[in-house]
Scaffold this active site. Structure first.
Site, PDB file in Angstrom:
ATOM      1  N   GLU A  99     -46.842  19.899 -13.700  1.00  0.00           N
ATOM      2  CA  GLU A  99     -47.405  18.565 -13.504  1.00  0.00           C
ATOM      3  C   GLU A  99     -48.787  18.393 -14.130  1.00  0.00           C
ATOM      4  OE1 GLU A  99     -47.157  18.175  -9.266  1.00  0.00           O
ATOM      5  OE2 GLU A  99     -45.160  17.292  -9.332  1.00  0.00           O
ATOM      6  N   GLU A 156     -37.377  39.596  -6.205  1.00  0.00           N
ATOM      7  CA  GLU A 156     -38.727  39.727  -5.655  1.00  0.00           C
ATOM      8  C   GLU A 156     -39.082  41.172  -5.305  1.00  0.00           C
ATOM      9  OE1 GLU A 156     -39.199  38.984  -1.109  1.00  0.00           O
ATOM     10  OE2 GLU A 156     -38.061  37.301  -1.924  1.00  0.00           O
TER      11      GLU A 156
END
Length: 305
Positions: A86, A117
């Site tokens: 963004e 992960e």
């Protein structure tokens, strides 16, 4: 003999207020979630001193040409990717200034990648392949212990770059590894262990602060106006016109005309109107000010004296 359950980190503990969650009505569930969400902002407020120090380090690095990298797994990784994506349309910066990295790669943005992960070596390789001297790496993990993130931070430390950690537990492995730890203690989730809830909200709030404050400090905002936004669609083009009007007091017709002369660059249009100068001079002043809009305004004001 009753077996004792090992004490879990805050984000993994049961929330006493929601122990009978499955028996509640829809309205009762959303009311409880809303009440718990209201505590998140207060938890973030407690961490503001840590957040401020970390942002100052980001700004120092960016002013010297450094880039910002968020790295995380699962929800934390996706939030980093979201915040990074963004920044270019909101602040008009290059797409490689703020970057989001997630365990498992781009596919993991939409689907969970099993065991991604847990791979510390993959985290280290990701950093080694991309990060360079002068950059900043922000590790994001709600429990503060994701091996992928820890491995990435350890590699970043080895390279000598600035490291920041965002977690939602106290005294985490991440905090002990980074130079600038941020711990937002949101407490147990409404659904036990679902850290996409309060922890995710807290992480998003902190990421908003990091990127937005850094961009403000870099001169991408004038007052509270997004003067550096990229007008890439009709909605944003109309917003750019309103920004020009708000900054200068010009009527809509003037804002549209000068905005067109400025080739859609709201900053250039504002300078043209404020100081009665040409598009070329306004654009050149921004270059002289190293794209810091406030500095460009100061330079033009000084030239009037």
């Amino acid at each position: 003999m009753t077996q004792q359950i090992k004490q879990q980190p805050l984000t993994e503990q049961r929330n006493n207020k929601s122990q009978h969650l499955d028996r509640l009505s829809v309205h009762e569930i959303v009311t409880l979630m809303n009440e718990e969400d209201q505590t998140v902002a207060l938890s973030v407020r407690e961490a503001l001193p840590q957040i401020s120090i970390a942002i100052e380090a980001v700004v120092r690095a960016m002013k010297l040409g450094g880039r910002l990298y968020y790295i995380g797994a699962g929800t934390s990784g996706r939030l980093g990717v979201l915040d990074a994506s963004e920044c270019p349309p909101t602040f008009g910066v290059d797409t490689d200034l703020v970057n989001g990295l997630i365990a498992g790669g781009e596919k993991a943005i939409r689907a969970a990648i099993e065991n991604a992960e847990d791979n510390a070596e993959a985290g280290a390789r990701t950093i080694a392949d991309i990060v360079r001297e002068g950059d900043v790496v922000v590790g994001i993990t709600a429990n503060g212990a994701a091996p992928y993130v820890i491995g990435a931070i350890q590699e970043a430390n080895r390279m000598g770059v600035t490291t920041i950690g965002i977690s939602c537990n106290q005294d985490t492995p991440l905090s002990s590894t980074v130079q600038f730890p941020i711990e937002v203690l949101v407490g147990p989730e409404v659904i036990t262990g679902s850290t996409r809830l309060k922890a995710g909200t807290a992480q998003k709030m902190v990421l908003n602060m990091i990127s937005s404050t850094a961009m403000i400090q870099l001169g991408k905002v004038y007052g509270n106006l997004m003067v550096n936004m990229r007008a890439t669609n009709k909605k944003l083009r109309e917003r750019a016109i309103r920004v020009i009007q708000e900054a200068t007091g010009a009527d809509e017709e003037t804002a549209r005309r000068i905005g067109s002369e400025a080739k859609g660059d709201a900053r250039v249009a504002i300078l043209m109107i404020m100081f009665g100068i040409s598009q070329q001079k306004a654009a050149g002043m921004l270059v002289l000010a190293q794209d810091h809009f406030g500095e460009a305004v100061k330079l033009l004001e000084q030239s009037r004296i």
